[in-house]
Design a protein around this motif. Structure first.
Motif, mmCIF file in Angstrom:
data_model
loop_
_atom_site.group_PDB
_atom_site.id
_atom_site.type_symbol
_atom_site.label_atom_id
_atom_site.label_comp_id
_atom_site.label_asym_id
_atom_site.label_seq_id
_atom_site.Cartn_x
_atom_site.Cartn_y
_atom_site.Cartn_z
ATOM 1 N N SER A 154 41.377 36.452 97.326
ATOM 2 C CA SER A 154 42.393 36.188 98.202
ATOM 3 C C SER A 154 41.733 35.539 99.415
ATOM 4 N N SER A 155 42.679 34.420 100.214
ATOM 5 C CA SER A 155 42.215 33.775 101.200
ATOM 6 C C SER A 155 41.459 34.749 102.231
ATOM 7 N N HIS A 156 40.583 34.267 102.825
ATOM 8 C CA HIS A 156 39.895 34.781 104.107
ATOM 9 C C HIS A 156 39.662 33.596 105.028
ATOM 10 N N THR A 157 39.301 33.805 106.324
ATOM 11 C CA THR A 157 39.109 32.884 107.163
ATOM 12 C C THR A 157 37.709 33.118 107.733
ATOM 13 N N ARG A 158 37.268 32.365 108.379
ATOM 14 C CA ARG A 158 35.785 32.136 109.065
ATOM 15 C C ARG A 158 35.807 31.390 110.510
ATOM 16 N N MET A 159 35.534 32.030 111.442
ATOM 17 C CA MET A 159 35.807 31.370 112.698
ATOM 18 C C MET A 159 34.621 30.397 113.157
ATOM 19 N N MET A 160 35.357 29.149 113.484
ATOM 20 C CA MET A 160 34.064 27.932 113.691
ATOM 21 C C MET A 160 33.696 27.920 115.337
ATOM 22 N N PHE A 196 47.116 22.248 108.586
ATOM 23 C CA PHE A 196 47.561 23.580 109.045
ATOM 24 C C PHE A 196 46.092 24.223 109.508
ATOM 25 N N HIS A 197 46.378 24.923 110.732
ATOM 26 C CA HIS A 197 45.292 25.757 111.353
ATOM 27 C C HIS A 197 45.865 27.087 111.134
ATOM 28 N N MET A 198 45.132 28.058 110.425
ATOM 29 C CA MET A 198 45.642 29.384 110.509
ATOM 30 C C MET A 198 45.382 30.166 111.730
ATOM 31 N N PRO A 199 46.629 30.601 112.296
ATOM 32 C CA PRO A 199 46.146 31.112 113.687
ATOM 33 C C PRO A 199 45.833 32.555 113.584
ATOM 34 N N ILE A 200 45.664 33.016 112.549
ATOM 35 C CA ILE A 200 45.023 34.546 112.782
ATOM 36 C C ILE A 200 43.930 34.976 111.586
#
Ligand SMILES: C[S@@+](CC[C@H](N)C(=O)[O-])C[C@H]1O[C@@H](n2cnc3c(N)ncnc32)[C@H](O)[C@@H]1O
Length: 245
Positions: free
Chosen positions: A212-218, A196-200
């Motif tokens: 809580s979950s956070h994303t980092r752009m590769m 699953f790739h988080m789209p946001i």
């Protein structure tokens, strides 16, 4: 403290607020999960169990997306089942207390979903859960879950002590190959994995106690999802029981 008591403490905290945010707004992973169920179950009537359903958000969205389904929610934590049963927005969905390692087998399901449940379990309980799900499914029935499965030969158990889990939360991050073997052992055929790739973008929390979950752009344009310092390799597993001959 028993697991049930731990869940009680956890669910009494910010967790209900977290789930309330996603009653109206579908989580991205639930959107993908509904697409997977639609692709595998088609448009006909089918009986679907969401075990570890918590506040019933996935079932709420499933009922709107696939109104022909017969939906059942199960959870080990009795108060959350009472909460769901009393929720008028979940009317028409059956809720029952149940343990994923000992699911009822009286009325087989065409699909069993277990989202973000199995990562808590050690290998023995994990395998017991897969066998129990297999027994609860009708011939040809589907098992779908999202959890932490990765492509490396590296079996990880992480103990997190944090504000939300002061007693220590054990997080199992499993190799897909081990899970594939455990699924086959439970009687499933052709298990497959769908990362699953988080789209946001999920913003990085500002306070260090907020994990809580956070994303980092590769660099390649994909996002990695983190819980505090822990990378979460979110991945769907999809497996089927054999058809009856
Ligand atoms: C992290 S929450 C995930 C909730 C929901 N599936 C989601 O995707 O947000 C895990 C849920 O699994 C339930 N649970 C834990 N152990 C269980 C067991 N042995 N049988 C059934 N439910 C269980 C907990 O009470 C809790 O509601």
């Amino acid at each position: 403290m028993t697991t049930t008591e731990q869940y009680g403490r956890f669910i009494a905290g910010d967790y209900l607020d977290y789930q309330a945010r996603y009653r109206r707004r579908l989580r991205e992973n639930d959107r993908v999960l509904i697409d997977i169920l639609r692709a595998h179950l088609g448009d006909g009537p089918a009986r679907v169990l969401d075990v570890g359903c918590s506040t019933g958000n996935l079932l709420y969205h499933l009922r709107h997306a696939m109104p022909h389904l017969d939906l059942v929610g199960g959870d080990l934590y009795q108060p959350i089942i009472e909460h769901c049963t009393a929720d008028p927005e979940l009317a028409g969905i059956t809720f029952r207390p149940m343990d994923i390692t000992d699911l009822p087998v009286d009325d087989p399901y065409d699909a069993v979903v277990a989202n973000i449940v199995l990562f808590r379990f050690d290998d023995e309980v994990f395998r017991a859960a897969l066998h129990s799900i297999a027994r609860a499914l009708a011939p040809g029935g589907w098992f779908v879950a999202i959890d932490f499965y990765h492509e490396w030969d590296q079996d990880l158990v992480i103990r997190e002590r944090s504000e939300t889990h002061p007693d220590g939360l054990l997080i199992h991050v499993r190799p897909r190959e081990t899970v594939r073997e455990a699924l086959r052992d439970a009687g499933f055929e052709d298990p497959r994995f769908q990362p699953f790739h988080m789209p946001i973008d999920l913003p990085r929390p500002t306070e260090p106690n907020d994990v809580s979950s956070h994303t980092r752009m590769m660099a390649d344009g994909t996002r990695l999802c983190f819980r505090g310092s822990i990378h979460q390799p979110w991945c769907f597993v999809i497996a089927r029981m054999p058809e009856m001959n």
